[in-house]
Every structure is written in C-alpha cells, then in structure tokens.
Design an enzyme around this catalytic site. Structure first.
Site, PDB file in Angstrom:
ATOM      1  N   CYS A 159      38.770  23.233  53.787  1.00 37.35           N
ATOM      2  CA  CYS A 159      37.318  23.294  53.620  1.00 37.35           C
ATOM      3  C   CYS A 159      36.938  24.030  52.331  1.00 37.35           C
ATOM      4  CB  CYS A 159      36.654  24.050  54.772  1.00 37.35           C
ATOM      5  SG  CYS A 159      37.337  23.708  56.386  1.00 37.35           S
ATOM      6  N   ASP A 160      37.581  25.134  52.073  1.00 42.66           N
ATOM      7  CA  ASP A 160      37.059  26.059  51.065  1.00 42.66           C
ATOM      8  C   ASP A 160      37.922  26.232  49.815  1.00 42.66           C
ATOM      9  OD1 ASP A 160      34.915  26.545  52.748  1.00 42.66           O
ATOM     10  OD2 ASP A 160      35.937  28.159  53.802  1.00 42.66           O
ATOM     11  N   CYS A 178      39.978  28.333  56.524  1.00 43.55           N
ATOM     12  CA  CYS A 178      40.202  26.893  56.351  1.00 43.55           C
ATOM     13  C   CYS A 178      40.361  26.541  54.874  1.00 43.55           C
ATOM     14  CB  CYS A 178      39.050  26.100  56.966  1.00 43.55           C
ATOM     15  SG  CYS A 178      39.246  24.313  56.789  1.00 43.55           S
TER      16      CYS A 178
END
Ligand code: NAP
Length: 307
Positions: free
Chosen positions: A135-136, A132
C-alpha cells in the site's frame, strides 16, 4: 428479521452491502469499532482502480458507504458482540444490548495488522509507520527504510521495498529468520538489504511528529543502543483475524481465519465470509471488495433457494 446482516464495514462488507442492497435485500451493516476498516488508517490509496489520481483511504470508504446506503443498506456504528448460529433465524447480539435476527449473515470483520505497541510507533501510524508495504511503499522513494519481523511477510516486504528505497534494514529479534529459505535468500542476497539481528525497536524518532527520521534500536544480547536513520518503518510481525466472536460458531483454521467450504460459504448454511477475515495471502482492498461481491451473490442465491 433481517434478510442479511453484514458484520464489518471494510471493502468486503460494504461491497457486499452494495450488491445485497441492489438485490432489494435491505442489508444491515454492523460497522464495528472501526467503520471503514483498515483503509481508514492509510493515507493515500493509489492502487484501487477507478481513481487515477489516488484517493485517501477514509474518502474511499465514505464513498463505498454512501453507495451502499443509496440503494437501501442501513449502516450502523455498532458491533456484533456475540452470535448464535445454532438455529435459524440466526441471532446476533449487538453492542451487548440488543439482538438482531437474520436469515443470512456475511462476515467481513477483516484482520488487524500487529504493531509493536510502543507509543512513538502508534503516534506515527500513517506518518511514516505502516504495516503494508504494497500500500505505502511507493511513498518512500529514495529513502532508507526498515522492516520489523522475521517471517515471510518481512522478507517479502523488504524485497518489495528495494524498488523504492535506497536501503532496507530488516530488524529481527532473533538470530534466525523463520521465513522460507527461498524467500530469505532473495532478501538476504539483495544488495540493498541489510540485517539487524537480535535487535528490537525501542523508539521511533521524529522531528515534527509527521514523519519518521530514525529508530532507536537495542541489541537484545549486549544491551547496546544505537540510532538507525530511516525515513519509514514497516511492521511485518503478522496479522490477527478479527474472529473472536466467531470462535466455536463457524470453522476457523489454526490461525483463527474463517475456513470456507465452497465459494464464500462457511460450514454454517447461510453464513458467508469475505475479505481479510478469510484471506492470508492477498489482503488488498480490491481483492476484499471482489470477495464481498462474491459473498453477496452467494448469499442472494442461497436465500432464493430457501424460498
Ligand atoms: P509470521 O510467520 O507469524 O512471522 C512473524 C514474525 O514477526 C516472526 O519472525 C516473529 O519473530 C516476528 N514478531 C512477532 N511479534 C513480534 C514483536 N512483538 N516484535 C518483534 N518481532 C515480532 O507472520 P508473517 O510473516 O506475516 O506470515 C504469516 C503467514 O503467511 C505465514 O504462514 C507465512 O508463511 C505466510 N506468508 C506467505 C507468503 C508467501 O508465501 N508469499 C508471504 C507472506 C506471508 P519470531 O520469529 O522470533 O517469532
């Protein structure tokens, strides 16, 4: 008989639990084999509103669970292994052994990001390997990165990662992307994006076991092997919705995601769905939580109408 059984315990399921618990419906949450869902494999969550300093995925999920049980939800570390929605009350087989009856059901079993499945990749999930970018990506400032895949997700994630990375290599197993032309062009024309065509990842390299230092790549045509130094690897080879037990029980689309009729209603009256199990587009903790709230409210209203 339960008023409502919530299947799945990610942000959608636990938010549905908070709302149905506060409506005095005493929901049962079947947490499934990965309580807390996909977020429990992320390190830091920095985009969930209300946590300006960030919060770890497992901690966020623990807090949601505590909030749900505080209001009377029961969360059990058990999985729904079969369902019977052919007549009411609905029947849910739990762990293959017991059967729970439910007046209504909220399905929030999520989706599973696909990984390559090689050992070195599996060991480094959360330590430089991620599925992701939204997200990261932020944690990989000024690093060289790689994205595996050739679909819309791969080119979108690669383009997104150029905000942080010094260079992004898209590794694709063929000589042609399947991504839409416009999204391909955006990635391919980007000065920070490079393509590794006809290439597969053989091994994810690390020095300490806590970070990614590079990839061993293989050209599928020539068999040549080379090392690509990168500080992070992002997988974008698709997601699989967790709907195996619902096949033939509720309407699914051709990719296996649950189809919604109106709001969060499935084609079965009193069976609702929320989160990544229906969502091919946003897949965020906050959007799943929002949908969990909607499903709970739809469910509560439906139960009221049955009285
Ligand atoms: P996808 O279209 O199924 O693409 C998956 C890619 O991963 C393919 O290029 C495939 O290679 C590759 N792949 C699969 N398994 C692999 C493996 N084991 N090793 C190496 N490569 C592998 O998945 P997606 O990109 O996640 O997209 C899913 C759906 O969401 C699509 O309908 C897409 O259009 C949509 N989507 C839309 C947007 C947008 O419009 N903004 C953004 C993201 C996704 P091959 O090409 O060789 O099969």
């Amino acid at each position: 008989m339960r008023n409502v059984v919530i299947i799945g315990s990610g942000p959608a399921g636990l938010t549905a639990a908070i709302y149905t618990a506060r409506a005095n419906l005493e929901p049962l949450v079947l947490e499934g084999i990965q309580p807390g869902g996909q977020l429990t494999t992320t390190n830091e969550v920095e985009n969930y509103p209300g946590f300006p300093e960030g919060i770890t995925g497992p901690e966020l999920m623990d807090q949601m669970r505590a909030q749900a049980t505080r209001f009377g939800a029961t969360a059990e570390f058990k999985a729904a292994t079969a369902v019977d929605f052919s007549s009411r009350p609905y029947k849910i087989e739990v762990d293959g052994t017991e059967t729970v009856e439910a007046a209504s059901v909220i399905i929030s079993t999520g989706a599973t990001a696909m990984y390559l499945g090689i050992e070195s990749e599996q060991k480094l999930i959360g330590h430089g390997v991620s599925a992701c970018a939204t997200c990261d990506g932020f944690f990989f400032k000024d690093k060289e990165l790689a994205v595996v895949g050739g679909g819309d997700s791969a080119v979108e994630e690669a383009t997104f990662l150029t905000r942080f990375a010094t260079k992004v290599t898209i590794i694709h197993r063929r000589d042609q992307l399947r991504a839409s032309k416009i999204m391909q062009a955006r990635a391919l024309e980007h000065p920070k994006v490079e393509m590794a065509w006809n290439t597969v990842v053989e091994e994810v390299l690390t020095e300490t076991g806590k970070e990614v230092t590079g990839l061993r790549l293989k050209d599928v045509n020539t068999g040549d092997v080379r090392t690509l130094p990168v500080g992070g690897l992002f997988l974008a080879i698709g997601h699989r919705p967790n709907t195996e037990v619902f096949q033939g029980k509720v309407d699914l689309d051709e990719q296996g995601y649950i189809k919604l009729n109106r709001f969060t209603e499935t084609n079965v009256p009193g069976v609702f769905a929320a989160g990544d199990v229906v969502d091919t587009r946003y897949r965020q903790a906050i959007t799943a939580a929002g949908m969990g709230c909607q499903a709970a409210m739809d469910c509560e209203k439906w139960l009221e109408e049955q009285e």
